[in-house]
Design a protein around this motif. Structure first.
Motif, PDB file in Angstrom:
ATOM      1  N   ILE A   1    -141.319 -63.566   5.201  1.00 47.90           N
ATOM      2  CA  ILE A   1    -140.207 -64.519   5.223  1.00 47.90           C
ATOM      3  C   ILE A   1    -140.581 -65.806   4.466  1.00 47.90           C
ATOM      4  O   ILE A   1    -139.720 -66.515   3.942  1.00 47.90           O
ATOM      5  N   LEU A   2    -141.900 -66.076   4.392  1.00 43.06           N
ATOM      6  CA  LEU A   2    -142.351 -67.317   3.735  1.00 43.06           C
ATOM      7  C   LEU A   2    -142.549 -67.171   2.228  1.00 43.06           C
ATOM      8  O   LEU A   2    -142.788 -68.169   1.546  1.00 43.06           O
ATOM      9  N   ASN A   3    -142.482 -65.944   1.725  1.00 43.64           N
ATOM     10  CA  ASN A   3    -142.845 -65.740   0.317  1.00 43.64           C
ATOM     11  C   ASN A   3    -142.159 -66.692  -0.659  1.00 43.64           C
ATOM     12  O   ASN A   3    -142.805 -67.286  -1.513  1.00 43.64           O
ATOM     13  N   ALA A   4    -140.856 -66.860  -0.515  1.00 43.93           N
ATOM     14  CA  ALA A   4    -140.135 -67.709  -1.467  1.00 43.93           C
ATOM     15  C   ALA A   4    -140.463 -69.189  -1.260  1.00 43.93           C
ATOM     16  O   ALA A   4    -140.386 -69.988  -2.191  1.00 43.93           O
ATOM     17  N   ALA A   5    -140.860 -69.534  -0.035  1.00 45.63           N
ATOM     18  CA  ALA A   5    -141.243 -70.923   0.220  1.00 45.63           C
ATOM     19  C   ALA A   5    -142.606 -71.217  -0.394  1.00 45.63           C
ATOM     20  O   ALA A   5    -142.923 -72.342  -0.747  1.00 45.63           O
ATOM     21  N   LEU A   6    -143.412 -70.163  -0.537  1.00 43.54           N
ATOM     22  CA  LEU A   6    -144.780 -70.351  -1.011  1.00 43.54           C
ATOM     23  C   LEU A   6    -144.916 -70.219  -2.525  1.00 43.54           C
ATOM     24  O   LEU A   6    -145.918 -70.625  -3.090  1.00 43.54           O
ATOM     25  N   ASP A   7    -143.938 -69.648  -3.197  1.00 44.66           N
ATOM     26  CA  ASP A   7    -144.080 -69.575  -4.652  1.00 44.66           C
ATOM     27  C   ASP A   7    -143.245 -70.663  -5.330  1.00 44.66           C
ATOM     28  O   ASP A   7    -142.799 -71.615  -4.688  1.00 44.66           O
TER      29      ASP A   7
ATOM     30  N   ARG B   1    -140.396 -71.051  -6.131  1.00 41.99           N
ATOM     31  CA  ARG B   1    -139.032 -71.320  -5.662  1.00 41.99           C
ATOM     32  C   ARG B   1    -138.995 -72.417  -4.605  1.00 41.99           C
ATOM     33  O   ARG B   1    -138.027 -73.153  -4.494  1.00 41.99           O
ATOM     34  N   ARG B   2    -140.060 -72.487  -3.804  1.00 37.31           N
ATOM     35  CA  ARG B   2    -140.142 -73.506  -2.736  1.00 37.31           C
ATOM     36  C   ARG B   2    -138.848 -73.570  -1.909  1.00 37.31           C
ATOM     37  O   ARG B   2    -138.324 -74.650  -1.607  1.00 37.31           O
ATOM     38  N   THR B   3    -138.366 -72.389  -1.597  1.00 37.33           N
ATOM     39  CA  THR B   3    -137.068 -72.263  -0.944  1.00 37.33           C
ATOM     40  C   THR B   3    -137.170 -71.270   0.203  1.00 37.33           C
ATOM     41  O   THR B   3    -137.978 -70.349   0.144  1.00 37.33           O
ATOM     42  N   ILE B   4    -136.362 -71.468   1.207  1.00 38.77           N
ATOM     43  CA  ILE B   4    -136.316 -70.459   2.256  1.00 38.77           C
ATOM     44  C   ILE B   4    -134.866 -70.280   2.700  1.00 38.77           C
ATOM     45  O   ILE B   4    -134.103 -71.244   2.759  1.00 38.77           O
TER      46      ILE B   4
ATOM     47  N   PHE C   1    -143.916 -81.265  -0.295  1.00 37.03           N
ATOM     48  CA  PHE C   1    -144.305 -80.131   0.547  1.00 37.03           C
ATOM     49  C   PHE C   1    -145.586 -79.465   0.051  1.00 37.03           C
ATOM     50  O   PHE C   1    -145.692 -79.090  -1.108  1.00 37.03           O
ATOM     51  N   ASN C   2    -146.588 -79.363   0.929  1.00 35.57           N
ATOM     52  CA  ASN C   2    -147.866 -78.727   0.605  1.00 35.57           C
ATOM     53  C   ASN C   2    -148.226 -77.702   1.673  1.00 35.57           C
ATOM     54  O   ASN C   2    -147.842 -77.849   2.828  1.00 35.57           O
ATOM     55  N   VAL C   3    -148.981 -76.712   1.254  1.00 38.03           N
ATOM     56  CA  VAL C   3    -149.382 -75.667   2.205  1.00 38.03           C
ATOM     57  C   VAL C   3    -150.884 -75.427   2.146  1.00 38.03           C
ATOM     58  O   VAL C   3    -151.456 -75.239   1.070  1.00 38.03           O
ATOM     59  N   ILE C   4    -151.513 -75.489   3.301  1.00 36.44           N
ATOM     60  CA  ILE C   4    -152.912 -75.063   3.427  1.00 36.44           C
ATOM     61  C   ILE C   4    -152.947 -73.941   4.462  1.00 36.44           C
ATOM     62  O   ILE C   4    -152.353 -74.064   5.531  1.00 36.44           O
ATOM     63  N   ALA C   5    -153.627 -72.857   4.123  1.00 36.45           N
ATOM     64  CA  ALA C   5    -153.822 -71.791   5.101  1.00 36.45           C
ATOM     65  C   ALA C   5    -155.319 -71.602   5.305  1.00 36.45           C
ATOM     66  O   ALA C   5    -156.124 -72.034   4.466  1.00 36.45           O
TER      67      ALA C   5
END
Ligand SMILES: Nc1ncnc2c1ncn2[C@@H]1O[C@H](COP(=O)(O)OP(=O)(O)O)[C@@H](O)[C@H]1O
Ligand SMILES: [Mg+2]
Length: 263
Positions: free
Chosen positions: A112-118, A120-123, A138-142
């Motif tokens: 479900i997060l794929n588009a938010a993470l590439d 597109r930055r969209t969900i 918006f930043n992402v660390i995993a």
């Protein structure tokens, strides 16, 4: 004084800053207690952002990521409203999203997060039908824990969306600094012995005698703290040895501890 991530490998923090400044996602790989969460908090603080965390080792589902519907009363009228979850809040605010133990999530949840993470930055929120476009900040660390039994490989499509930094063992000097700033133990010679002990643990890990968790920085802070209130030998059992299951590993560490601390 804020607690800082300290590491002799300066590229860890430097490259992490670069990756985030380019708006790219960062994956931190390292054994438990190696400072992944500390580093993420540090980087987030420096950027002046809020951090929203998700821990995938507990049951993560769509609602815990995106939010849930609830009934609110407004001037006596019932209204169904949607309470944003961590992902959507981080996107709207341009904040940091921290996804801990991302490899532990059930395989059906994270796509479900794929588009938010590439790019597109969209969900598109399936619970409301809304499309959310992330704010610029918006930043992402995993983070993933490597090195222990039960570690699962990360889904390929997901991994592909991250830039990876491995966090290896800290040097003796960095560990000394960590202990000086984070432990209540103030006895310099004991701290020195603990850092020597850590070097022995790292060597044993590299030789495959013990697992990586045994030399976690977290355990060494515990060891230093406990040793202010109990003999170092007992502290070794509580902070390190008795966390392990294998008799062989326990013995190897006990031997190293006896040599180092003369117990
Ligand atoms: N390199 C480091 N620099 C500073 N503190 C560290 C470092 N590694 C571990 N720690 C400390 O050890 C503890 C565990 O670190 P944490 O970031 O929670 O580990 P992880 O998320 O990798 O399991 C924290 O108290 C943290 O402050
Ligand atoms: Mg952590």
């Amino acid at each position: 004084m804020a607690i800082k991530f300290l590491h002799n490998d300066e590229n860890i923090k430097g490259d992490a800053q670069i990756i985030l400044s380019l708006g790219k996602n960062l994956l931190l790989k390292g054994p438990t207690g190696s400072g992944k969460t500390r580093l993420a908090e540090d980087l987030t603080g420096e950027l002046g952002k809020n951090m929203y965390s998700i821990n995938c080792s507990v049951d993560v589902d769509i609602e815990s990521l995106l939010g849930f519907k609830t009934i609110e009363y407004n001037e006596g009228r019932q209204e169904i409203t949607f309470i944003d979850g961590p992902v959507i809040r981080a996107m709207k605010e341009g904040a940091m999203l921290y996804i801990d133990e991302i490899n532990m999530a059930k395989p059906e949840v994270l796509p479900i997060l794929n588009a938010a993470l590439d790019y597109r930055r969209t969900i598109t929120n399936p619970l409301t039908g809304d499309t959310i476009v992330a704010d610029e900040g918006f930043n992402v660390i995993a983070a993933i824990n490597v090195g222990y039994v039960g570690t699962m490989p990360m889904n390929e499509a997901l991994l592909n969306r991250f830039n990876v930094i491995e966090i290896g063992y800290v040097s003796k000097e960095s560990l000394r600094e960590v202990l000086n700033s984070q432990s209540i133990q103030k006895d310099a010679s004991l701290i020195e012995s603990i850092t020597d002990f850590h070097e022995d643990l790292v060597t044993m890990t590299e030789q495959g005698q013990i697992s990586q968790e045994a030399s976690s920085v977290r355990s060494l802070i515990d060891l230093a703290d406990l040793s202010t209130k109990m003999p170092i030998g007992r502290a070794c059992y509580r902070a390190i040895i008795d966390k392990l299951d294998s008799e062989q590993e326990k013995k190897a560490i006990l031997n190293a501890a006896e040599l180092q601390f003369g117990m």
